[in-house]
Design an enzyme around this catalytic site. Structure first.
Site, PDB file in Angstrom:
ATOM      1  N   GLY A   1     -25.019  -8.840  13.118  1.00 29.35           N
ATOM      2  CA  GLY A   1     -24.862  -9.497  14.422  1.00 29.35           C
ATOM      3  C   GLY A   1     -23.429  -9.882  14.725  1.00 29.35           C
ATOM      4  O   GLY A   1     -23.157 -10.553  15.715  1.00 29.35           O
TER       5      GLY A   1
ATOM      6  N   GLU B   1      -7.518  -4.742  11.007  1.00 28.02           N
ATOM      7  CA  GLU B   1      -8.371  -4.394   9.865  1.00 28.02           C
ATOM      8  C   GLU B   1      -9.860  -4.510  10.185  1.00 28.02           C
ATOM      9  O   GLU B   1     -10.683  -3.829   9.579  1.00 28.02           O
ATOM     10  CB  GLU B   1      -8.012  -5.266   8.666  1.00 28.02           C
ATOM     11  CG  GLU B   1      -6.644  -4.950   8.080  1.00 28.02           C
ATOM     12  CD  GLU B   1      -5.520  -5.699   8.795  1.00 28.02           C
ATOM     13  OE1 GLU B   1      -5.782  -6.337   9.845  1.00 28.02           O
ATOM     14  OE2 GLU B   1      -4.377  -5.618   8.309  1.00 28.02           O
TER      15      GLU B   1
ATOM     16  N   HIS C   1      -4.275  -4.067   3.863  1.00 23.93           N
ATOM     17  CA  HIS C   1      -3.057  -4.708   3.384  1.00 23.93           C
ATOM     18  C   HIS C   1      -3.344  -6.067   2.757  1.00 23.93           C
ATOM     19  O   HIS C   1      -3.505  -7.071   3.463  1.00 23.93           O
ATOM     20  CB  HIS C   1      -2.059  -4.872   4.528  1.00 23.93           C
ATOM     21  CG  HIS C   1      -0.835  -5.621   4.120  1.00 23.93           C
ATOM     22  ND1 HIS C   1      -0.106  -5.301   2.993  1.00 23.93           N
ATOM     23  CD2 HIS C   1      -0.240  -6.706   4.656  1.00 23.93           C
ATOM     24  CE1 HIS C   1       0.890  -6.138   2.876  1.00 23.93           C
ATOM     25  NE2 HIS C   1       0.838  -7.016   3.858  1.00 23.93           N
TER      26      HIS C   1
ATOM     27  N   GLU D   1       0.833  -1.212   0.000  1.00 16.43           N
ATOM     28  CA  GLU D   1       0.000   0.000   0.000  1.00 16.43           C
ATOM     29  C   GLU D   1       0.866   1.260   0.000  1.00 16.43           C
ATOM     30  O   GLU D   1       0.366   2.362  -0.215  1.00 16.43           O
ATOM     31  CB  GLU D   1      -0.917   0.005   1.229  1.00 16.43           C
ATOM     32  CG  GLU D   1      -2.016  -1.060   1.191  1.00 16.43           C
ATOM     33  CD  GLU D   1      -1.459  -2.475   1.384  1.00 16.43           C
ATOM     34  OE1 GLU D   1      -0.551  -2.656   2.227  1.00 16.43           O
ATOM     35  OE2 GLU D   1      -1.891  -3.383   0.666  1.00 16.43           O
TER      36      GLU D   1
ATOM     37  N   HIS E   1     -34.367 -14.061  13.763  1.00 16.57           N
ATOM     38  CA  HIS E   1     -33.138 -14.591  14.361  1.00 16.57           C
ATOM     39  C   HIS E   1     -33.439 -15.961  14.989  1.00 16.57           C
ATOM     40  O   HIS E   1     -32.980 -16.979  14.548  1.00 16.57           O
ATOM     41  CB  HIS E   1     -32.619 -13.612  15.419  1.00 16.57           C
ATOM     42  CG  HIS E   1     -31.283 -13.994  15.981  1.00 16.57           C
ATOM     43  ND1 HIS E   1     -30.462 -13.132  16.668  1.00 16.57           N
ATOM     44  CD2 HIS E   1     -30.615 -15.168  15.957  1.00 16.57           C
ATOM     45  CE1 HIS E   1     -29.365 -13.764  17.045  1.00 16.57           C
ATOM     46  NE2 HIS E   1     -29.430 -14.990  16.633  1.00 16.57           N
TER      47      HIS E   1
END
Ligand SMILES: Cc1ncc(Cn2c(C)c(CCOP(=O)(O)OP(=O)(O)O)sc2=O)c(N)n1
Ligand SMILES: [Ca+2]
Length: 530
Positions: free
Chosen positions: A403, A47, A70, A28, A282
């Site tokens: 979730g 990340e 990355h 990067e 759910h």
């Protein structure tokens, strides 16, 4: 001729993408080379935290955000929170560095020939430009796809040797000025049909979802509910707060089960769903999709959720636009009897550690300053959270939409970066705290007005609830002894304190709006038995 890097930064400026949320590697660095002074780089130490910060920032601003990770390793670390980003429809332009083009096919370190497959299916689009000169146009396509409905994350893989390549500026001359927008209004016949059905409904209900939670749509949806004197429910497992929780028409959050939704909608002859999938269940508790005599129409921006539903009609359109059109089409309806406001939970006063969760939320509701924003990732007491928190402004609440834990803490950092004038409170389970803890460091570095409230019950409380629901027993891996959030926070340079008495809790929460930087309070609570 300008380089790919110069052209790209000019485009990012034209789109307002001047904040880069990132965690860099060697792939990067050529993109970040000579980082322009009018750009801001927000470093996250993992990340997953990077994506959640960008997500919170984009949801709080209502604007897309840029992420630079990355290579495949960074992208892989980000997948948990990308699932939340995909589910919440947050417009993120996610990029990652690819190895130099001559090296990709050689199995080189940091090369991933299948890079575009890494983030699928958690992105709307995934692309690696065939040549360096295509990078600006690819980023333009990514930016517009991320923001066009249904909004969501997109991914572009960027080989490190592209940035210094020349670009034919004629080829890219129009990219920065393009305006690509969706309309989203109902055609006259559909508008007329829906307005007539609503006007003729004996006992209408609205079920509102995340797409109603913005500055344009929310007041129109409230006005429509009042015009119809409709009962208003928030759609199950809400990642946002799409209707004021102290409005007399607001009935609460629908339960996340098929049978539960059907039971709660009993008696309503017409249900209008505005900006929510039908529905995000759910717990599996089968039953009739809808009670007898109830019809449903859903309005939302995503053809996928419209097509996927197992019942009801649906129209793919923009919620705010449709709410405005319906208000005009309905005109003044004959006066309807005012609907009695539902009974609200009483605000129990905290008695001291270990505290009851409802008492903590009642104290938080009392202490929250006007304009404060909340991020919630405390999973065993969401019912009490919704019963006690008074939320009225758009973009006031954020919860992991898929979730996936690890969103809450860093998302609170991104929400605070979006508007540091509005204090942010992140309510976190002691388990959830561990999934995104790296975000604390960024909050400290940027001196953000975030209060991290860690509710310590020493267990994965929500899972204990599922043990009963799923009829299992003797399950390992649910207890969390010996976690000291205060010591962990102080390791990142974050002032922190465990509270024991009601006065200490009240003092800490009273300070939410007066912070000159982040702080953490750990609140011992009783484990919920569901
Ligand atoms: C990334 C990830 N890992 C695991 C889970 C599973 N999970 C887990 C581990 C929960 C317990 C969270 O415990 P907590 O301490 O954060 O909060 P409560 O004690 O209030 O439930 S709730 C839940 O769905 C998840 N949702 N996301
Ligand atoms: Ca817990």
């Amino acid at each position: 001729m300008p380089t790919v890097r110069e052209t790209t930064y000019d485009l990012l400026r034209s789109w307002g993408l001047t904040t880069v949320f990132g965690n860099p590697g060697s792939n990067e660095l050529p993109f970040l080379n000579g980082f322009p002074a009018d750009f801001r780089y927000v470093l996250g130490l993992h990340e997953g935290a990077v994506v959640a910060m960008a997500d919170g920032y984009a949801q709080a601003t209502g604007r897309p955000a840029l992420v630079n990770l990355h290579s495949a390793a960074g992208l892989g670390n980000a997948m948990g929170n990308l699932a939340n980003t995909r589910a919440s429809g947050t417009p993120l332009v996610v990029t990652a560095g690819q190895q130099a083009r001559p090296m990709v096919g050689l199995g080189s370190v940091l090369a991933e020939p299948a890079m575009t497959r890494v983030p699928e299916p958690q992105v709307k689009w995934s692309f690696e430009p065939a040549r360096a000169q295509d990078v600006p146009r690819a980023l333009s396509e990514a930016f517009h796809l991320a923001t066009l409905p249904p909004a969501g994350p997109v991914f572009v893989s960027l080989p490190l040797d592209d940035w210094a390549q020349p670009v034919d500026d004629v080829e890219v001359a129009h990219l920065g000025g393009r305006r690509v927008r969706a309309a989203g209004a109902l055609p006259a016949d559909l508008l007329d049909e829906l307005a007539r059905r609503l006007a003729g409904a004996r006992n209408p209900a609205l079920v509102v979802g995340p797409e109603a939670d913005d500055e344009r749509a929310l007041p129109l949806v409230v006005a429509l509910a009042e015009r119809l004197q409709a009962a208003v429910w928030t759609a199950p497992t809400p990642p946002r707060c799409p209707f004021p929780t102290r409005h007399p028409l607001w009935q609460g959050v629908l339960p996340p089960s098929i049978a539960g939704v059907g039971e709660h909608l009993t008696g309503h002859d017409l249900v209008l769903v505005l900006g929510a999938p039908v529905f995000r269940y759910h717990a599996y508790r089968p039953g009739p999709w809808l009670p007898p005599g109830t019809a449903l129409v859903a309005v939302g921006s995503d053809p996928g959720t419209a097509a996927r539903a197992a019942f009801g009609d649906a129209v793919v359109a923009d919620v705010g636009t449709v709410a405005g059109q319906l208000l005009d089409a309905l005109g003044d309806l004959p006066p309807r009897p005012a609907r009695p406001a539902p009974q609200r939970a009483d605000a129990a006063a905290p008695q001291g550690a270990p505290f009851r969760a409802d008492a903590v939320f009642a104290e938080l509701a009392r202490a929250l300053p006007e304009g404060a924003r909340l991020v919630n990732e405390s999973t065993s007491n969401t019912t009490q959270f919704w019963q006690h928190l008074d939320l009225a402004r758009p973009r006031s609440l954020f919860f992991p939409a898929a979730g996936g834990l690890g969103f809450g803490l860093p998302a609170a950092v991104g929400v605070a970066l979006a508007d540091p004038s509005r204090p942010v409170v992140a309510v976190l389970g002691d388990g959830a705290f561990q999934y995104g803890v790296q975000g604390v460091w960024t909050a400290v570095q940027h001196r953000l007005p975030v209060t991290f409230v860690v509710l310590r019950n020493g267990t994965y409380g929500a899972l204990s609830g599922f043990v009963g629901q799923l009829g299992v027993a003797g399950v390992p891996g649910l207890d969390l002894p010996g976690l000291d959030a205060v010591a962990i926070a102080e390791g990142y340079g974050l002032p922190a304190r465990q509270v024991a008495s009601a006065d200490e809790l009240a003092d800490e929460l009273a300070g939410v709006g007066k912070l000159d930087g982040p702080r953490l309070i750990e609140v011992p609570i009783t484990a919920e038995t569901r």
